[in-house]
Enzyme design. Structure first.
Site: not given
Ligand code: 25A
Ligand code: L14
Length: 346
Positions: A132, A252, A223
């Protein structure tokens, strides 16, 4: 002739902060959706989400979820993308991935449509959406890069908690309330959920986003360095970043210092920014007008202001760049790439 074709779209991470914005954008922009598949982890399977007045049941994302899917939009974290994106691509879907999983893979284009859409057309099934903070910076700097060249960039970010997902938004709001109520705070998510130590974000500034690398910079900072070079297709641009989390929910902000290769007139710089696609120049100090996260939130554009010449370096320029990290920084850039691919089919 109008293209009447419609597409099967899968959203992976449909319940997350980014996934929900993707779903709203597909609806608002009337994206030509035939069937919408909403995928998340098993935790969310069975819940329903409304799309164009119809209830869609969330399913658990699995390798065979992508049969017949044209566009698979991933935003469920890097581990999920690494596991499932290759399956989606194997089934013939075009994956647009919001995580860092494939961004630096030389086979995978890293795309900001205003900057390097041409790269997207050579994809082999997976297209990466940049980080982002990088997206908003390169979108604003591209016209200056094209006109003057860029020697180096020094950037400090002021990043919203929504970048770290829905749980981080919840942590800021709950903590702020607890501090005001005089209750003890128990940080659990920020700066990085999976690490053992957490810091208070309410009424604070945390100079760590993502984990540290060996050179003392964080991954988020690296990044910005590596992705900027890849998107501009120029390894000679020197980038140094300091990424800071602040108690803002959406948007941001970035203080960006650039050294251009050629001399410039400030008026021409402003004119280029004014005319740049996807960029809005908000720069009127006399009226106290400059970009603000509160005003960028919910908008698709990148906002630029505080445009001024450095006091010392003859080709130095300072800018303040703000955008909604979940929209241009994630969901909108993803949907925009898909829209541009469809346009090019016509
Ligand atoms: O690894 P990265 O790339 O650094 O990304 C880390 C996190 O950043 C967000 C996203 O978080 C991601 O998990 N993200 C990713 N790309 C982004 C970007 N470009 C970014 N943020 C900004 N810019 P998030 O919380 O927004 O979204 C997580 C989503 O991923 C689904 N998910 C998780 N594991 C999964 C999966 N989907 C498929 N297979 C898997 N194995 C997750 O769905 C959500 O849609 P969910 O079902 O796990 O969660 C739904 C609701 O459940 C609650 N919850 C979350 N974690 C837990 C939980 N409840 C209990 N225990 C938990 N551990 C939450 O309330 C959620 O709404
Ligand atoms: O690389 O936590 O896309 O604000 C985006 C959200 C890394 C972390 C990515 C954050 C993530 C970032």
């Amino acid at each position: 002739m109008m293209n009447q074709k419609t597409y099967n779209v899968a959203v992976v991470g449909a319940t997350g902060a980014v996934g929900q914005h993707i779903i709203s954008l597909l609806e608002e922009r009337n994206f030509p959706v035939n069937e919408l598949k909403l995928l998340a982890s098993g935790r969310s399977a069975g819940k329903t989400v409304t799309f164009k007045g119809k209830a869609i049941t969330i399913e658990e994302a699995k390798p065979d979820s992508f049969v017949g899917v044209h566009f698979a939009l991933f935003s469920a974290g890097g581990a999920v993308s690494k596991e499932l994106a290759p399956h989606a691509a194997r089934h013939g879907a075009v994956v647009i991935d919001n995580t860092s999983a494939f961004r630096m893979d030389p086979e995978v284009p890293l795309v900001v449509p205003e900057v390097n859409m041409h790269a997207a057309f050579s994809h082999k099934g997976i297209i990466a959406n940049p980080n982002c903070s990088t997206i908003q910076m390169v979108a604003a700097l591209k016209p200056l890069y094209d006109r003057f060249g860029i020697d180096r960039i020094i950037v400090s970010t002021y990043q919203a908690v929504s970048g770290a997902g829905a749980s981080a938004i919840n942590e800021l709001l709950t903590q702020s309330r607890d501090v005001l109520d005089g209750k003890p705070v128990e940080p659990k998510v920020l700066p990085v959920a999976k690490l053992p130590v957490h810091h208070q974000i309410a009424f604070n500034a945390i100079p760590q986003i993502d984990v540290f690398t060996e050179n003392g910079f964080t991954f988020e900072e690296m990044k910005m360095v590596n992705e900027t070079k890849k998107i501009l297709e120029d390894d000679n641009v020197l980038v140094s970043a300091t990424c800071v989390r602040i108690p803002v929910v959406y948007g941001h902000s970035e203080a960006v210092y650039v050294e251009l290769k050629q001399d410039f007139e400030l008026e021409e710089v402003k004119a280029l920014l004014h005319d740049a696609p996807g960029v809005v120049l908000v720069d009127d100090p006399a009226q106290q007008r400059y970009p603000l996260a509160t005003e960028a939130a919910g908008k698709l554009e990148v906002f630029v202001g505080r445009v001024r010449r450095d006091l010392h370096h003859p080709r130095g320029l300072h800018l303040w760049i703000v955008s909604d990290n979940l929209l241009k920084g994630a969901a909108w850039n993803t949907v925009q790439i898909a829209e541009e691919l469809i346009k090019a089919e016509r």
